[in-house]
Design an enzyme around this catalytic site. Structure first.
Site, PDB file in Angstrom:
ATOM      1  N   GLU A  83     -38.827  72.451  56.800  1.00  0.00           N
ATOM      2  CA  GLU A  83     -39.442  73.080  55.624  1.00  0.00           C
ATOM      3  C   GLU A  83     -40.739  72.398  55.209  1.00  0.00           C
ATOM      4  O   GLU A  83     -41.663  73.049  54.720  1.00  0.00           O
ATOM      5  CB  GLU A  83     -38.460  73.083  54.445  1.00  0.00           C
ATOM      6  CG  GLU A  83     -37.324  74.094  54.566  1.00  0.00           C
ATOM      7  CD  GLU A  83     -36.118  73.580  55.347  1.00  0.00           C
ATOM      8  OE1 GLU A  83     -36.229  72.515  55.989  1.00  0.00           O
ATOM      9  OE2 GLU A  83     -35.075  74.243  55.317  1.00  0.00           O
TER      10      GLU A  83
ATOM     11  N   ALA B 104     -34.527  80.387  57.014  1.00  0.00           N
ATOM     12  CA  ALA B 104     -34.694  81.508  56.092  1.00  0.00           C
ATOM     13  C   ALA B 104     -35.877  82.331  56.607  1.00  0.00           C
ATOM     14  O   ALA B 104     -36.735  81.813  57.331  1.00  0.00           O
ATOM     15  CB  ALA B 104     -34.958  80.988  54.688  1.00  0.00           C
TER      16      ALA B 104
ATOM     17  N   GLU C   3     -28.844  74.606  57.373  1.00  0.00           N
ATOM     18  CA  GLU C   3     -28.049  74.568  56.126  1.00  0.00           C
ATOM     19  C   GLU C   3     -26.788  75.425  56.261  1.00  0.00           C
ATOM     20  O   GLU C   3     -25.724  75.057  55.754  1.00  0.00           O
ATOM     21  CB  GLU C   3     -28.920  75.032  54.955  1.00  0.00           C
ATOM     22  CG  GLU C   3     -30.044  74.038  54.687  1.00  0.00           C
ATOM     23  CD  GLU C   3     -31.079  74.556  53.704  1.00  0.00           C
ATOM     24  OE1 GLU C   3     -31.797  75.517  54.060  1.00  0.00           O
ATOM     25  OE2 GLU C   3     -31.166  74.019  52.598  1.00  0.00           O
TER      26      GLU C   3
ATOM     27  N   GLY D 208     -32.915  76.993  56.932  1.00  0.00           N
ATOM     28  CA  GLY D 208     -31.737  77.659  56.377  1.00  0.00           C
ATOM     29  C   GLY D 208     -30.624  77.814  57.404  1.00  0.00           C
ATOM     30  O   GLY D 208     -29.445  77.904  57.041  1.00  0.00           O
TER      31      GLY D 208
HETATM   32  N1  DAK Z   1     -38.432  83.573  59.727  1.00  0.00           N
HETATM   33  C1  DAK Z   1     -38.941  84.747  60.151  1.00  0.00           C
HETATM   34  N2  DAK Z   1     -39.235  85.007  61.448  1.00  0.00           N
HETATM   35  C2  DAK Z   1     -39.020  84.026  62.335  1.00  0.00           C
HETATM   36  C3  DAK Z   1     -38.494  82.760  61.964  1.00  0.00           C
HETATM   37  C4  DAK Z   1     -38.190  82.551  60.583  1.00  0.00           C
HETATM   38  N3  DAK Z   1     -37.639  81.420  60.123  1.00  0.00           N
HETATM   39  N4  DAK Z   1     -38.419  82.001  63.084  1.00  0.00           N
HETATM   40  C5  DAK Z   1     -38.857  82.760  64.087  1.00  0.00           C
HETATM   41  N5  DAK Z   1     -39.225  83.980  63.656  1.00  0.00           N
HETATM   42  C6  DAK Z   1     -39.767  85.085  64.426  1.00  0.00           C
HETATM   43  C7  DAK Z   1     -41.196  84.804  64.859  1.00  0.00           C
HETATM   44  O1  DAK Z   1     -42.099  85.126  63.829  1.00  0.00           O
HETATM   45  C8  DAK Z   1     -41.330  85.739  66.048  1.00  0.00           C
HETATM   46  O2  DAK Z   1     -41.527  87.038  65.583  1.00  0.00           O
HETATM   47  P1  DAK Z   1     -42.579  88.050  66.332  1.00  0.00           P
HETATM   48  O3  DAK Z   1     -43.877  87.341  66.325  1.00  0.00           O
HETATM   49  O4  DAK Z   1     -41.999  88.210  67.728  1.00  0.00           O
HETATM   50  O5  DAK Z   1     -42.525  89.290  65.502  1.00  0.00           O
HETATM   51  C9  DAK Z   1     -39.952  85.679  66.686  1.00  0.00           C
HETATM   52  O6  DAK Z   1     -39.069  85.218  65.657  1.00  0.00           O
HETATM   53  C10 DAK Z   1     -39.852  84.721  67.838  1.00  0.00           C
HETATM   54  O7  DAK Z   1     -40.348  83.464  67.401  1.00  0.00           O
HETATM   55  P2  DAK Z   1     -41.483  82.649  68.211  1.00  0.00           P
HETATM   56  O8  DAK Z   1     -42.383  83.581  68.935  1.00  0.00           O
HETATM   57  O9  DAK Z   1     -42.083  81.699  67.257  1.00  0.00           O
HETATM   58  O10 DAK Z   1     -40.575  81.907  69.280  1.00  0.00           O
HETATM   59  P3  DAK Z   1     -40.856  80.498  69.981  1.00  0.00           P
HETATM   60  O11 DAK Z   1     -39.840  80.358  71.042  1.00  0.00           O
HETATM   61  O12 DAK Z   1     -42.311  80.374  70.361  1.00  0.00           O
HETATM   62  O13 DAK Z   1     -40.571  79.418  68.855  1.00  0.00           O
HETATM   63  C11 DAK Z   1     -39.336  78.421  67.008  1.00  0.00           C
HETATM   64  C12 DAK Z   1     -39.278  79.251  68.327  1.00  0.00           C
HETATM   65  C13 DAK Z   1     -37.905  78.419  66.410  1.00  0.00           C
HETATM   66  C14 DAK Z   1     -39.721  76.977  67.353  1.00  0.00           C
HETATM   67  C15 DAK Z   1     -40.365  79.056  66.055  1.00  0.00           C
HETATM   68  O14 DAK Z   1     -40.055  80.432  65.925  1.00  0.00           O
HETATM   69  C16 DAK Z   1     -40.351  78.440  64.704  1.00  0.00           C
HETATM   70  O15 DAK Z   1     -40.856  77.357  64.489  1.00  0.00           O
HETATM   71  N6  DAK Z   1     -39.774  79.188  63.744  1.00  0.00           N
HETATM   72  C17 DAK Z   1     -39.765  78.782  62.358  1.00  0.00           C
HETATM   73  C18 DAK Z   1     -38.766  77.673  62.143  1.00  0.00           C
HETATM   74  C19 DAK Z   1     -38.780  77.221  60.713  1.00  0.00           C
HETATM   75  O16 DAK Z   1     -39.792  76.737  60.196  1.00  0.00           O
HETATM   76  N7  DAK Z   1     -37.653  77.378  60.083  1.00  0.00           N
HETATM   77  C20 DAK Z   1     -37.496  77.028  58.681  1.00  0.00           C
HETATM   78  C21 DAK Z   1     -37.798  78.222  57.880  1.00  0.00           C
HETATM   79  S1  DAK Z   1     -37.954  77.782  56.188  1.00  0.00           S
HETATM   80  C22 DAK Z   1     -35.722  78.222  49.366  1.00  0.00           C
HETATM   81  C23 DAK Z   1     -34.797  78.948  50.051  1.00  0.00           C
HETATM   82  C24 DAK Z   1     -34.583  78.720  51.386  1.00  0.00           C
HETATM   83  C25 DAK Z   1     -35.325  77.777  52.047  1.00  0.00           C
HETATM   84  C26 DAK Z   1     -36.236  77.040  51.355  1.00  0.00           C
HETATM   85  C27 DAK Z   1     -36.445  77.228  50.014  1.00  0.00           C
HETATM   86  N8  DAK Z   1     -35.975  78.514  48.014  1.00  0.00           N
HETATM   87  C28 DAK Z   1     -36.039  79.880  47.650  1.00  0.00           C
HETATM   88  C29 DAK Z   1     -36.460  77.499  47.151  1.00  0.00           C
HETATM   89  C30 DAK Z   1     -35.210  77.640  53.455  1.00  0.00           C
HETATM   90  C31 DAK Z   1     -36.356  77.608  54.159  1.00  0.00           C
HETATM   91  C32 DAK Z   1     -36.395  77.778  55.605  1.00  0.00           C
HETATM   92  O17 DAK Z   1     -35.428  77.923  56.286  1.00  0.00           O
END
Ligand code: DAK
Length: 261
Positions: free
Chosen positions: A135, A67, A115, A112
């Site tokens: 998360e 997400a 998911e 997400g």
């Molecule tokens: N959201 C927004 N931007 C994201 C992103 C994300 N999930 N993942 C990556 N990006 C963006 C980065 O900010 C970066 O943007 P700029 O800095 O270039 O503007 C760009 O994509 C490239 O990412 P990186 O520079 O970080 O690239 P790397 O190769 O170094 O790393 C990575 C790739 C996938 C390991 C890293 O980007 C990363 O860890 N990303 C986050 C992964 C993550 O934590 N995903 C889970 C997100 S939380 C709910 C509803 C939904 C959910 C929960 C609760 N409720 C409302 C209760 C769901 C939650 C999630 O999914």
């Protein structure tokens, strides 16, 4: 509807390909993207000629990296509730489509994104795929069904390990634990997905829809009730022209020409 965050193609008759298209944010799901996926689901559901929906991510790095964290960072409790409900509805609708929905996981498949892949009927992965529910690193838990679909797919012990550690699972492990059905070199994933979709599209269309219904509805029932459901659906297949054509074609040693009726 014009789409800003996804691409929708029909590479062959009956085969839809949805690509989440925000590569600069690694295809992260914001609310607008969820709305567009919901619109695609409605379109495919309404298309009697639909046979398969393939879901993938744009670019070479990610399926969907989660997400959208930037959009979620400052939301209120009410907005969090609404965002989760929106995501849940999209995942349920995708899963409930009458035709098979197959995820082509071409890179990061996190949060997400994982998911979204779990709401598809099954997963083909590239050798570059990495799955995870990170998360807990952000101080939250999955909000689009991950705590429910992951244990149903992997069993509670494996799922809890991944949900509480945020550990990433690479393609070979995903294959071993049954998260992915097959793994292909990244350059071949799309072609393999299309080949699979083509092979399903060549089968009796009503039969394919009935099979999906039997598996999905039966999974929520006890065994004997589920088998009774299979009997009902089996009998229903004998009301179709396709059953007659399929069996006639077999006996006449020729390919069947299914009419979807
Ligand atoms: N959201 C927004 N931007 C994201 C992103 C994300 N999930 N993942 C990556 N990006 C963006 C980065 O900010 C970066 O943007 P700029 O800095 O270039 O503007 C760009 O994509 C490239 O990412 P990186 O520079 O970080 O690239 P790397 O190769 O170094 O790393 C990575 C790739 C996938 C390991 C890293 O980007 C990363 O860890 N990303 C986050 C992964 C993550 O934590 N995903 C889970 C997100 S939380 C709910 C509803 C939904 C959910 C929960 C609760 N409720 C409302 C209760 C769901 C939650 C999630 O999914």
């Amino acid at each position: 509807m014009t789409f800003q965050n996804i691409l929708l193609e029909q590479p062959e008759p009956g085969i839809y390909l949805l690509t989440v298209n925000r590569p600069k944010a690694l295809n992260a799901l914001n609310a607008a993207t969820l709305d567009e996926i919901a619109a695609v689901v409605r379109k495919v559901a309404a298309d009697d000629a639909a046979r398969v929906l393939l879901v993938t991510g744009a670019g070479e790095k990610a399926f969907v990296a989660g997400a959208d964290i930037a959009e979620m960072r400052d939301i209120t409790i009410e907005q969090a509730q609404a965002f989760s409900e929106k995501g849940m509805q999209v995942m349920h609708a995708l899963e409930s489509l009458p035709v098979p929905v197959i995820a082509l996981v071409n890179g990061y498949c996190l949060g997400g994104g994982c998911e979204l892949a779990l709401a598809c009927d099954w997963i083909l992965a590239s050798d570059t795929a990495a799955f995870g529910q990170p998360e807990v690193n952000l101080g939250i838990l999955p909000g689009f069904g991950g705590t429910q679909r992951l244990p149903r797919k992997l069993g509670p012990a494996r799922a809890l390990e991944l949900l509480t550690t945020g550990r990433q699972v690479k393609a070979d492990e995903a294959l071993r634990v049954g998260l992915a059905n097959h793994v292909y070199p990244a350059a071949e994933l799309r072609a393999q997905g299309l080949e699979l979709a083509r092979s399903i599209a060549a089968k009796g269309p009503v039969a394919v829809r009935l099979v999906k219904q039997a598996v999905q509805r039966g999974g929520n029932l006890d065994l004997y009730t589920a088998c009774a459901l299979e009997t009902d659906l089996f009998a229903r297949a004998f009301t179709t022209q396709d059953q007659k054509e399929g069996m006639r074609a077999f006996l006449e040693k020729r390919p069947a020409k299914f009419q979807n009726r």
